[in-house]
Design a protein around this motif. Sequence first.
Motif, PDB file in Angstrom:
ATOM      1  N   ILE A 324       0.818  -1.291  -0.120  1.00  0.00           N
ATOM      2  CA  ILE A 324      -0.114  -0.132  -0.022  1.00  0.00           C
ATOM      3  C   ILE A 324       0.990   1.105   0.032  1.00  0.00           C
ATOM      4  O   ILE A 324       0.461   2.314  -0.608  1.00  0.00           O
ATOM      5  N   ALA A 325       1.972   1.173   1.093  1.00  0.00           N
ATOM      6  CA  ALA A 325       2.950   2.336   0.918  1.00  0.00           C
ATOM      7  C   ALA A 325       3.596   2.644  -0.443  1.00  0.00           C
ATOM      8  O   ALA A 325       3.532   3.680  -0.902  1.00  0.00           O
ATOM      9  N   MET A 326       3.944   1.693  -1.120  1.00  0.00           N
ATOM     10  CA  MET A 326       4.654   1.610  -2.160  1.00  0.00           C
ATOM     11  C   MET A 326       3.817   2.162  -3.352  1.00  0.00           C
ATOM     12  O   MET A 326       4.034   3.209  -4.085  1.00  0.00           O
ATOM     13  N   LEU A 327       2.586   1.427  -3.510  1.00  0.00           N
ATOM     14  CA  LEU A 327       1.475   2.128  -4.570  1.00  0.00           C
ATOM     15  C   LEU A 327       1.267   3.597  -4.221  1.00  0.00           C
ATOM     16  O   LEU A 327       1.131   4.402  -5.170  1.00  0.00           O
ATOM     17  N   VAL A 330       3.823   5.772  -5.672  1.00  0.00           N
ATOM     18  CA  VAL A 330       3.891   5.825  -7.283  1.00  0.00           C
ATOM     19  C   VAL A 330       2.968   6.728  -7.515  1.00  0.00           C
ATOM     20  O   VAL A 330       3.005   7.452  -8.311  1.00  0.00           O
ATOM     21  N   ILE A 331       1.362   6.610  -6.967  1.00  0.00           N
ATOM     22  CA  ILE A 331       0.502   7.553  -7.165  1.00  0.00           C
ATOM     23  C   ILE A 331       1.143   9.060  -7.064  1.00  0.00           C
ATOM     24  O   ILE A 331       0.525   9.812  -7.853  1.00  0.00           O
ATOM     25  N   ASP A 332       1.661   9.207  -5.974  1.00  0.00           N
ATOM     26  CA  ASP A 332       2.002  10.561  -5.574  1.00  0.00           C
ATOM     27  C   ASP A 332       3.131  11.117  -6.560  1.00  0.00           C
ATOM     28  O   ASP A 332       3.324  12.205  -7.211  1.00  0.00           O
ATOM     29  N   HIS A 333       4.010  10.150  -7.020  1.00  0.00           N
ATOM     30  CA  HIS A 333       4.989  10.423  -8.122  1.00  0.00           C
ATOM     31  C   HIS A 333       4.408  11.066  -9.250  1.00  0.00           C
ATOM     32  O   HIS A 333       4.651  11.926 -10.022  1.00  0.00           O
ATOM     33  N   ILE A 334       3.331  10.005  -9.647  1.00  0.00           N
ATOM     34  CA  ILE A 334       2.882  10.175 -11.043  1.00  0.00           C
ATOM     35  C   ILE A 334       1.801  11.796 -11.194  1.00  0.00           C
ATOM     36  O   ILE A 334       1.688  12.392 -11.836  1.00  0.00           O
ATOM     37  N   SER A 335       1.173  11.923  -9.736  1.00  0.00           N
ATOM     38  CA  SER A 335       0.510  13.216  -9.715  1.00  0.00           C
ATOM     39  C   SER A 335       1.264  14.252  -9.754  1.00  0.00           C
ATOM     40  O   SER A 335       1.082  15.504 -10.160  1.00  0.00           O
ATOM     41  N   GLY A 336       2.868  14.090  -9.541  1.00  0.00           N
ATOM     42  CA  GLY A 336       3.330  15.414  -9.472  1.00  0.00           C
ATOM     43  C   GLY A 336       3.937  15.749 -10.937  1.00  0.00           C
ATOM     44  O   GLY A 336       4.770  16.787 -10.927  1.00  0.00           O
ATOM     45  N   SER A 349      -4.277   5.060 -12.172  1.00  0.00           N
ATOM     46  CA  SER A 349      -5.734   4.466 -11.848  1.00  0.00           C
ATOM     47  C   SER A 349      -5.653   3.025 -11.466  1.00  0.00           C
ATOM     48  O   SER A 349      -6.501   2.695 -10.393  1.00  0.00           O
ATOM     49  N   TRP A 350      -4.977   2.409 -12.155  1.00  0.00           N
ATOM     50  CA  TRP A 350      -4.744   0.923 -11.660  1.00  0.00           C
ATOM     51  C   TRP A 350      -4.124   0.881 -10.356  1.00  0.00           C
ATOM     52  O   TRP A 350      -4.516   0.002  -9.296  1.00  0.00           O
ATOM     53  N   CYS A 351      -3.129   1.752 -10.000  1.00  0.00           N
ATOM     54  CA  CYS A 351      -2.369   1.630  -8.998  1.00  0.00           C
ATOM     55  C   CYS A 351      -3.486   2.006  -7.575  1.00  0.00           C
ATOM     56  O   CYS A 351      -3.456   1.519  -6.681  1.00  0.00           O
ATOM     57  N   ASP A 352      -4.274   3.007  -7.823  1.00  0.00           N
ATOM     58  CA  ASP A 352      -5.343   3.571  -7.043  1.00  0.00           C
ATOM     59  C   ASP A 352      -6.070   2.496  -6.551  1.00  0.00           C
ATOM     60  O   ASP A 352      -6.627   2.050  -5.455  1.00  0.00           O
ATOM     61  N   HIS A 353      -6.728   1.683  -7.614  1.00  0.00           N
ATOM     62  CA  HIS A 353      -7.675   0.643  -7.473  1.00  0.00           C
ATOM     63  C   HIS A 353      -6.952  -0.474  -6.609  1.00  0.00           C
ATOM     64  O   HIS A 353      -7.888  -0.992  -5.623  1.00  0.00           O
ATOM     65  N   GLN A 354      -5.957  -0.912  -7.001  1.00  0.00           N
ATOM     66  CA  GLN A 354      -5.153  -1.843  -6.223  1.00  0.00           C
ATOM     67  C   GLN A 354      -4.889  -1.405  -4.668  1.00  0.00           C
ATOM     68  O   GLN A 354      -5.006  -2.325  -3.954  1.00  0.00           O
ATOM     69  N   GLN A 355      -4.457  -0.275  -4.575  1.00  0.00           N
ATOM     70  CA  GLN A 355      -4.441   0.356  -3.324  1.00  0.00           C
ATOM     71  C   GLN A 355      -5.728   0.126  -2.531  1.00  0.00           C
ATOM     72  O   GLN A 355      -5.500  -0.121  -1.205  1.00  0.00           O
ATOM     73  N   GLN A 356      -6.556   0.643  -3.037  1.00  0.00           N
ATOM     74  CA  GLN A 356      -7.912   0.503  -2.387  1.00  0.00           C
ATOM     75  C   GLN A 356      -8.234  -1.002  -2.126  1.00  0.00           C
ATOM     76  O   GLN A 356      -8.890  -1.142  -0.885  1.00  0.00           O
ATOM     77  N   GLU A 357      -8.006  -2.128  -2.953  1.00  0.00           N
ATOM     78  CA  GLU A 357      -8.237  -3.315  -2.624  1.00  0.00           C
ATOM     79  C   GLU A 357      -7.539  -3.757  -1.344  1.00  0.00           C
ATOM     80  O   GLU A 357      -7.892  -4.737  -0.613  1.00  0.00           O
TER      81      GLU A 357
END
Length: 381
Positions: A324-327, A330-336, A349-357
């Motif tokens: 979860i921390a790793m994803l 990655v999400i924060d990096h892409i957002s920046g 979007s996939w990373c976010d979905h995976q993080q939610q799961e």
Amino acid sequence: MKKIERSVLYHIVWSKPMIHAGPELGVSGTGLKKICQRHEIPIPPQGWWAKLAAGYKLTRPSLPIATAPSLERVTIGSRRYLAEGGTGPVTPRVNCSTIVPEAKPLALPAWIERTEAALRARRPDEQGIVRLKRKSAPRVSISADSIDRLTRFLSGFDVAIGEQGWKLESSDEGLCVLVGLEPVAFAIEDRLSRKLHQPTAAEMAEQARRKRLGYSFLSDTPWPKYDHAASGEMAFIVQGSVNDGLRRKWGDTSRRRLEHALPSIIESFAEHAAAQITEREHWAERKRRWDEQAARRRLEEEERRLNQTRLKVAEDVDGVLGQIAMLGRVIDHISGLVDIPDELAAYQSWCDHQQQELHGQVSGRGLVNRMIRAGVLKSTL
């Protein structure tokens, strides 16, 4: 029956020889030794008192801590007790006034008539012994010539046990005397005489044939060393425990015949009944302690396995939290990033979905379900 502290008995057995201490406590020296062994009390080794008398300086071992609280109280009682239901207070020493009749009675109890008829119907074996093994009859192995004598002895024996208020009961061990509610089995046998075997002509011929043919794997003497035959001397055996130190066998001697030992035999039944009860209670107590130890070991093993499973669940959860921390990184990096291509946005979007799961797997309910599957928790459904 006496109850004393374990420490008191320890000082008694180290103050005088057991052959003297035992009778003072109401048991034999051998019986006292076994009591000490059961209660984990050290006893003087062989030769201790002789060395002490000779002036040797000896050091007695200290009394170890008992492995169970029940061992701290020692019950010492005369074996001459019988109980309604198997345990109970000491009863007076039995008193047998019956004697064996010199002539066969005209009327015999039914069990003696059955025993006599069965013995007369059987054919003696090569040793001249007639054997009887039935549930409703005593175990008998006697010569055919001793059947009349056996019948007379059993008639006196029947009167004697009736005098004590005891009964007879059938069992797999043969007919037993029911002392209170405790069955004690017995047997009567003929002592076998032994003499050197005198080889027959056929046996001598067989010996010569073996020597002539050189049969090295066969004995040069194809006959037994001794011949055994019925001696006509009867013996009575109480089939109690062999480890209780009590007398179990009486027989004809040069001074007296078995019939004169009837009072001693009757007395021994009360002693053996008491010994059987004591031994059974001893082993029941030991079994209870073994079962407790086994149950404790099972609980400890179950706890160890459960802790291992708990650690495995913690490792799995820690791994999920790491993902979860790793994803999240990655999400924060892409957002920046300034320019996000469509492919990278889809991956975000996939990373976010995976993080939610993964969050769902380690949330309250998800973590509980994971622990139920691992066996750490039990389902309430």
